[in-house]
Design a protein around this motif. Structure first.
Motif, PDB file in Angstrom:
ATOM      1  N   GLN A   1       0.855  -1.184   0.000  1.00  0.00           N
ATOM      2  CA  GLN A   1       0.000   0.000   0.000  1.00  0.00           C
ATOM      3  C   GLN A   1       0.895   1.239   0.000  1.00  0.00           C
ATOM      4  OE1 GLN A   1      -3.260  -0.161  -0.274  1.00  0.00           O
ATOM      5  NE2 GLN A   1      -3.333  -2.396  -0.121  1.00  0.00           N
ATOM      6  N   PRO A   2       1.259   1.763  -1.163  1.00  0.00           N
ATOM      7  CA  PRO A   2       2.299   2.800  -1.237  1.00  0.00           C
ATOM      8  C   PRO A   2       1.998   4.057  -0.433  1.00  0.00           C
ATOM      9  CG  PRO A   2       1.154   2.520  -3.360  1.00  0.00           C
ATOM     10  CD  PRO A   2       0.766   1.380  -2.504  1.00  0.00           C
ATOM     11  N   THR A   3       0.746   4.483  -0.382  1.00  0.00           N
ATOM     12  CA  THR A   3       0.458   5.727   0.360  1.00  0.00           C
ATOM     13  C   THR A   3       0.658   5.525   1.857  1.00  0.00           C
ATOM     14  OG1 THR A   3      -1.904   5.178   0.455  1.00  0.00           O
ATOM     15  CG2 THR A   3      -1.162   6.564  -1.366  1.00  0.00           C
ATOM     16  N   LEU A   4       0.155   4.421   2.377  1.00  0.00           N
ATOM     17  CA  LEU A   4       0.285   4.146   3.805  1.00  0.00           C
ATOM     18  C   LEU A   4       1.734   3.839   4.165  1.00  0.00           C
ATOM     19  CD1 LEU A   4      -1.119   3.843   6.506  1.00  0.00           C
ATOM     20  CD2 LEU A   4      -1.636   1.448   5.912  1.00  0.00           C
ATOM     21  N   LEU A   5       2.427   3.132   3.294  1.00  0.00           N
ATOM     22  CA  LEU A   5       3.840   2.835   3.514  1.00  0.00           C
ATOM     23  C   LEU A   5       4.644   4.124   3.623  1.00  0.00           C
ATOM     24  CD1 LEU A   5       6.255   0.862   3.629  1.00  0.00           C
ATOM     25  CD2 LEU A   5       6.269   0.901   1.117  1.00  0.00           C
ATOM     26  N   ALA A   6       4.406   5.061   2.706  1.00  0.00           N
ATOM     27  CA  ALA A   6       5.140   6.329   2.723  1.00  0.00           C
ATOM     28  C   ALA A   6       4.841   7.123   3.997  1.00  0.00           C
ATOM     29  CB  ALA A   6       4.784   7.147   1.487  1.00  0.00           C
ATOM     30  N   LEU A   7       3.569   7.111   4.423  1.00  0.00           N
ATOM     31  CA  LEU A   7       3.198   7.841   5.636  1.00  0.00           C
ATOM     32  C   LEU A   7       3.879   7.243   6.860  1.00  0.00           C
ATOM     33  CD1 LEU A   7       1.525   9.986   7.099  1.00  0.00           C
ATOM     34  CD2 LEU A   7      -0.390   8.356   7.138  1.00  0.00           C
ATOM     35  N   ALA A   8       3.880   5.922   6.972  1.00  0.00           N
ATOM     36  CA  ALA A   8       4.504   5.266   8.119  1.00  0.00           C
ATOM     37  C   ALA A   8       6.003   5.562   8.171  1.00  0.00           C
ATOM     38  CB  ALA A   8       4.268   3.761   8.056  1.00  0.00           C
ATOM     39  N   LYS A   9       6.655   5.528   7.021  1.00  0.00           N
ATOM     40  CA  LYS A   9       8.094   5.812   6.987  1.00  0.00           C
ATOM     41  C   LYS A   9       8.381   7.255   7.371  1.00  0.00           C
ATOM     42  CE  LYS A   9       9.715   2.286   3.728  1.00  0.00           C
ATOM     43  NZ  LYS A   9      10.387   2.037   2.416  1.00  0.00           N
ATOM     44  N   ASP A  10       7.550   8.172   6.907  1.00  0.00           N
ATOM     45  CA  ASP A  10       7.756   9.578   7.262  1.00  0.00           C
ATOM     46  C   ASP A  10       7.515   9.817   8.756  1.00  0.00           C
ATOM     47  OD1 ASP A  10       8.636  10.493   4.864  1.00  0.00           O
ATOM     48  OD2 ASP A  10       6.708  11.272   4.192  1.00  0.00           O
ATOM     49  N   CYS A  11       6.537   9.113   9.328  1.00  0.00           N
ATOM     50  CA  CYS A  11       6.301   9.241  10.770  1.00  0.00           C
ATOM     51  C   CYS A  11       7.523   8.780  11.560  1.00  0.00           C
ATOM     52  CB  CYS A  11       5.075   8.433  11.178  1.00  0.00           C
ATOM     53  SG  CYS A  11       3.494   9.187  10.706  1.00  0.00           S
ATOM     54  N   ALA A  12       8.123   7.670  11.164  1.00  0.00           N
ATOM     55  CA  ALA A  12       9.323   7.191  11.841  1.00  0.00           C
ATOM     56  C   ALA A  12      10.467   8.188  11.680  1.00  0.00           C
ATOM     57  CB  ALA A  12       9.721   5.819  11.288  1.00  0.00           C
ATOM     58  N   HIS A  13      10.580   8.773  10.489  1.00  0.00           N
ATOM     59  CA  HIS A  13      11.619   9.780  10.245  1.00  0.00           C
ATOM     60  C   HIS A  13      11.426  10.991  11.162  1.00  0.00           C
ATOM     61  CE1 HIS A  13      14.301  12.528   8.104  1.00  0.00           C
ATOM     62  NE2 HIS A  13      13.297  13.398   8.083  1.00  0.00           N
ATOM     63  N   ILE A  14      10.184  11.428  11.306  1.00  0.00           N
ATOM     64  CA  ILE A  14       9.907  12.593  12.147  1.00  0.00           C
ATOM     65  C   ILE A  14      10.217  12.290  13.607  1.00  0.00           C
ATOM     66  CG2 ILE A  14       8.062  14.108  13.006  1.00  0.00           C
ATOM     67  CD1 ILE A  14       6.776  13.794  10.198  1.00  0.00           C
ATOM     68  N   VAL A  15       9.920  11.086  14.058  1.00  0.00           N
ATOM     69  CA  VAL A  15      10.253  10.711  15.438  1.00  0.00           C
ATOM     70  C   VAL A  15      11.756  10.849  15.672  1.00  0.00           C
ATOM     71  CG1 VAL A  15      10.332   8.807  17.094  1.00  0.00           C
ATOM     72  CG2 VAL A  15       8.282   9.172  15.725  1.00  0.00           C
ATOM     73  N   ARG A  16      12.538  10.342  14.744  1.00  0.00           N
ATOM     74  CA  ARG A  16      14.007  10.425  14.903  1.00  0.00           C
ATOM     75  C   ARG A  16      14.472  11.877  14.874  1.00  0.00           C
ATOM     76  NH1 ARG A  16      13.416   5.663  11.591  1.00  0.00           N
ATOM     77  NH2 ARG A  16      14.218   3.818  12.708  1.00  0.00           N
ATOM     78  N   TRP A  17      13.881  12.679  13.992  1.00  0.00           N
ATOM     79  CA  TRP A  17      14.269  14.093  13.928  1.00  0.00           C
ATOM     80  C   TRP A  17      13.921  14.805  15.224  1.00  0.00           C
ATOM     81  CZ3 TRP A  17      10.941  18.421  13.947  1.00  0.00           C
ATOM     82  CH2 TRP A  17      11.578  19.654  13.704  1.00  0.00           C
ATOM     83  N   MET A  18      12.722  14.561  15.725  1.00  0.00           N
ATOM     84  CA  MET A  18      12.319  15.212  16.971  1.00  0.00           C
ATOM     85  C   MET A  18      13.182  14.763  18.139  1.00  0.00           C
ATOM     86  SD  MET A  18       8.138  15.426  16.859  1.00  0.00           S
ATOM     87  CE  MET A  18       7.316  16.677  15.855  1.00  0.00           C
ATOM     88  N   ARG A  19      13.540  13.508  18.148  1.00  0.00           N
ATOM     89  CA  ARG A  19      14.345  12.981  19.252  1.00  0.00           C
ATOM     90  C   ARG A  19      15.795  13.442  19.180  1.00  0.00           C
ATOM     91  NH1 ARG A  19      15.535   6.691  19.023  1.00  0.00           N
ATOM     92  NH2 ARG A  19      16.748   7.500  17.260  1.00  0.00           N
ATOM     93  N   ASP A  20      16.370  13.439  17.987  1.00  0.00           N
ATOM     94  CA  ASP A  20      17.818  13.614  17.860  1.00  0.00           C
ATOM     95  C   ASP A  20      18.256  15.023  17.485  1.00  0.00           C
ATOM     96  OD1 ASP A  20      17.925  10.888  18.345  1.00  0.00           O
ATOM     97  OD2 ASP A  20      18.015  10.362  16.219  1.00  0.00           O
ATOM     98  N   GLU A  21      17.381  15.795  16.828  1.00  0.00           N
ATOM     99  CA  GLU A  21      17.826  17.075  16.289  1.00  0.00           C
ATOM    100  C   GLU A  21      16.995  18.271  16.745  1.00  0.00           C
ATOM    101  OE1 GLU A  21      18.451  16.960  12.013  1.00  0.00           O
ATOM    102  OE2 GLU A  21      18.453  14.760  12.068  1.00  0.00           O
ATOM    103  N   ALA A  22      15.722  18.110  16.894  1.00  0.00           N
ATOM    104  CA  ALA A  22      14.833  19.245  17.124  1.00  0.00           C
ATOM    105  C   ALA A  22      14.939  19.765  18.556  1.00  0.00           C
ATOM    106  CB  ALA A  22      13.390  18.850  16.830  1.00  0.00           C
ATOM    107  N   SER A  23      14.752  21.073  18.705  1.00  0.00           N
ATOM    108  CA  SER A  23      14.630  21.662  20.037  1.00  0.00           C
ATOM    109  C   SER A  23      13.229  21.384  20.569  1.00  0.00           C
ATOM    110  CB  SER A  23      14.849  23.173  19.969  1.00  0.00           C
ATOM    111  OG  SER A  23      13.779  23.795  19.255  1.00  0.00           O
ATOM    112  N   LEU A  24      13.026  21.667  21.843  1.00  0.00           N
ATOM    113  CA  LEU A  24      11.697  21.473  22.410  1.00  0.00           C
ATOM    114  C   LEU A  24      10.673  22.349  21.691  1.00  0.00           C
ATOM    115  CD1 LEU A  24       9.797  20.262  24.490  1.00  0.00           C
ATOM    116  CD2 LEU A  24      10.507  22.042  26.112  1.00  0.00           C
ATOM    117  N   ASP A  25      11.026  23.597  21.393  1.00  0.00           N
ATOM    118  CA  ASP A  25      10.110  24.467  20.645  1.00  0.00           C
ATOM    119  C   ASP A  25       9.795  23.899  19.274  1.00  0.00           C
ATOM    120  OD1 ASP A  25       9.612  26.341  22.564  1.00  0.00           O
ATOM    121  OD2 ASP A  25      10.920  27.893  21.735  1.00  0.00           O
ATOM    122  N   ASP A  26      10.810  23.341  18.614  1.00  0.00           N
ATOM    123  CA  ASP A  26      10.580  22.747  17.295  1.00  0.00           C
ATOM    124  C   ASP A  26       9.601  21.580  17.374  1.00  0.00           C
ATOM    125  OD1 ASP A  26      12.318  24.511  16.068  1.00  0.00           O
ATOM    126  OD2 ASP A  26      14.039  23.157  16.163  1.00  0.00           O
TER     127      ASP A  26
END
Length: 581
Positions: free
Chosen positions: A476-501
């Motif tokens: 399911q390409p649309t759902l697959l892409a969404l799930a991968k982007d969600c995982a990417h955002i989790v890593r960005w928020m955890r590793d790079e983003a400030s609390l405000d970000d």
């Protein structure tokens, strides 16, 4: 307003596929939740809701709750319907057996509330709050408190409330000013004198139940400032004697009722405690640990508020569908026959109906998946408990946002008649609009997701969720892409983003995450139906799932840029420059 028809088959499918009720019966705790009992409960409460609660929905909106000489009055029929609810045992579904409950999974309690709420959202708030009070006392009350108060709360003979908010302390609970002073001697020695005022207390005063058990947050003398200095107290409307009989009325009263946009039959009270310095309460749990006890109740309430999104969406969808099938207007575009057709034959109306249906089923799938994880956590599954923690803000925030969207579409389908109160379509929207606000606004839910919940197992618990979705959505390409982007955002928020970000992107990310999980759970439903489950849904389920995957999921995917945009732009202008000049 059209009658309520319980969506029994879709509920049973969600309970089976998303909550995994059959797997839960393999545990000793839930072994008696067999399929015939589950079907009897779902069908029975649906019929009860349609027959007893639904006919009161419109009159409750029109007449509302009224405060007369300190007594809250409800329209005719409410007392009889509540008595029938108690008599049939619907309040006791998931409560402990030792206190008169049936000890069934929380999942089935969710179904009771879904049906009652779809039939009458305002009335349903009464049992909904009682369920939370029961859970708080079950986990944090003393043995004496449980023995004294739980049997009548479990039966529904008594109701429960939660008292957090004060005029000077909205979402900042730590700023509350209500006080609790220890009583050293006399008949109430060991208890506390409670004083203060609370606002927005749902069903804080009424005559449907024989007693009301208020759970009240207050401060002890010399307690630490802020949230670390809050304790929880049990404050009954009527004192309870040692033999369980009711004594004199406690020193508490309803000062006024709020005049609200919707849920008019639910008395939203301003409560005053200790006007005569004689309000007596009991400490629940440990001193200065009140928020811990209250959050037991809050998590339950947040799931059940998300449930409100599902049930008000269901009711609005049914009403819009009946109207669209009955309202004849204009010929179908491009048709050689110029005979006017029902508006459901027009492409845009058909699109709106399918959107309402797909969103409603998506929220229901997410709700029961979360409920099933809660039940697994109850029987000792630590991974499921962590997953439920992550899912709660998704259910509450996206579920209630969706309720508002779907009820709004319902008005649109009615056209001008939707803006006219007589059709009842506007009531659904008015009722829905409170749900994104109470039990922690949806912004607070999103903030919780990207702070506390993201921190579970260092972010790995959340990443594991999206990785699991990606594996199941490989085709399911649309759902697959969404799930991968969600995982990417989790890593960005955890590793790079400030609390405000993180906070700046929290709401779009919360929506993305919720849609990803809902789409995943709908995909599971579709596969089950294709394999022979729920034959009555064999035609409709594949279409609603396809609509969700083709329309709702891509929209959520488009929120990625907003989720990772950061906070800098939000603070480019000073506050005073945001005013148009």
């Amino acid at each position: 307003m059209t009658p309520y028809t319980p969506p029994t088959q879709d509920q049973l499918l969600a309970i089976s596929v998303n909550a995994g009720i059959e797997e839960l019966t393999q545990s000793e705790k839930f072994a008696h939740a067999e399929s015939d009992l589950v079907e009897a409960i779902v069908e029975g409460v649906g019929q009860f809701a349609a027959g007893e609660f639904a006919p009161l929905n419109r009159i409750g909106d029109l007449e509302g709750a009224k405060l007369e000489n300190g007594v809250v009055r409800l329209p005719d029929g409410f007392k009889e319907a509540y008595d029938a609810y108690v008599e049939q045992g619907w309040n006791a579904i998931a409560s402990p057996e030792e206190f008169g409950g049936q000890g069934l999974p929380f999942t089935l309690s969710c179904n009771v509330l879904e049906n009652l709420g779809a039939a009458n959202m305002a009335f349903n708030l009464l049992p909904m709050l009682s369920v939370g009070a029961i859970e708080a006392l079950e986990h944090h009350g003393s043995k004496d408190q449980q023995t004294k108060y739980l049997p009548d709360l479990v039966s529904g003979k008594w109701s429960g409330t939660m008292n957090l908010t004060e005029p000077a302390a909205g979402s900042d609970v730590g700023a509350l000013r209500s006080t609790a002073v220890p009583i050293e001697e006399g008949e109430h020695a060991g208890k506390y004198k409670i004083a203060g005022q609370k606002i927005y207390i749902t069903w804080g005063e009424h005559e449907l139940a024989e007693n009301i058990i208020h759970l009240v947050l207050a401060r002890l003398p010399d307690a630490p400032k802020g949230s670390r200095g809050i304790s929880l107290f049990l404050v009954p409307k009527y004192h309870v004697n040692d033999d369980g009989s009711l004594g004199n009325r406690n020193d508490l009263r309803c000062v006024s009722l709020e005049h609200k946009l919707g849920i008019n039959a639910s008395p939203t009270c301003v409560m005053s405690y200790g006007d005569n310095d004689e309000c007596i309460g009991e400490l629940v749990g440990q001193e200065n640990r009140g928020l811990l006890a209250m959050f037991t109740m809050m998590n339950n309430a947040r799931i059940n508020v998300g449930n409100q999104g599902a049930h008000i969406a269901e009711r609005a969808t049914q009403q819009a569908l009946y109207y669209a099938m009955d309202r004849v207007q204009s010929a179908r575009a491009g048709a050689p026959d110029k005979t006017p057709v029902a508006i459901i034959e027009h492409p845009d109306v058909r699109r709106m109906i399918l959107r309402m249906k797909a969103l409603t089923e998506g929220v229901r799938a997410l709700l029961y998946y979360c409920a099933g994880q809660v039940d697994r956590g109850t029987i000792g599954d630590g991974d499921a408990k962590n997953r439920a923690e992550i899912l709660v803000p998704l259910v509450k925030a996206w579920g209630t946002d969706t309720g508002v969207e779907v009820t709004g579409i319902g008005i649109q389908i009615h056209g001008g008649m939707g803006f006219v109160e007589e059709t009842g379509a506007a009531q659904h929207w008015r009722d829905s609009r409170i749900a994104p606000i109470y039990e922690g606004t949806n912004g607070i839910q999103a903030a919780d997701l990207v702070t506390r919940k993201l921190g579970i197992e260092g972010g790995e618990a959340m990443i594991a969720l999206f990785d699991e979705i990606a594996r199941d959505a490989a085709e399911q390409p649309t759902l697959l892409a969404l799930a991968k982007d969600c995982a990417h955002i989790v890593r960005w928020m955890r590793d790079e983003a400030s609390l405000d970000d993180r906070l700046a992107g929290s709401v779009p990310f919360c929506t993305m995450a919720a849609v990803a999980v809902a789409g995943w759970q709908l995909l599971k439903q579709d596969k089950a139906v294709s394999a022979g489950a729920a034959p009555a849904l064999a035609e409709s389920k594949p279409v609603s799932v396809r609509f969700f995957l083709d329309h709702i999921v891509p929209e959520a995917h488009g929120l990625k840029a907003s989720a990772i945009a950061g906070a800098d732009l939000l603070y480019t202008l000073p506050s005073d420059k945001l005013v148009a000049g």
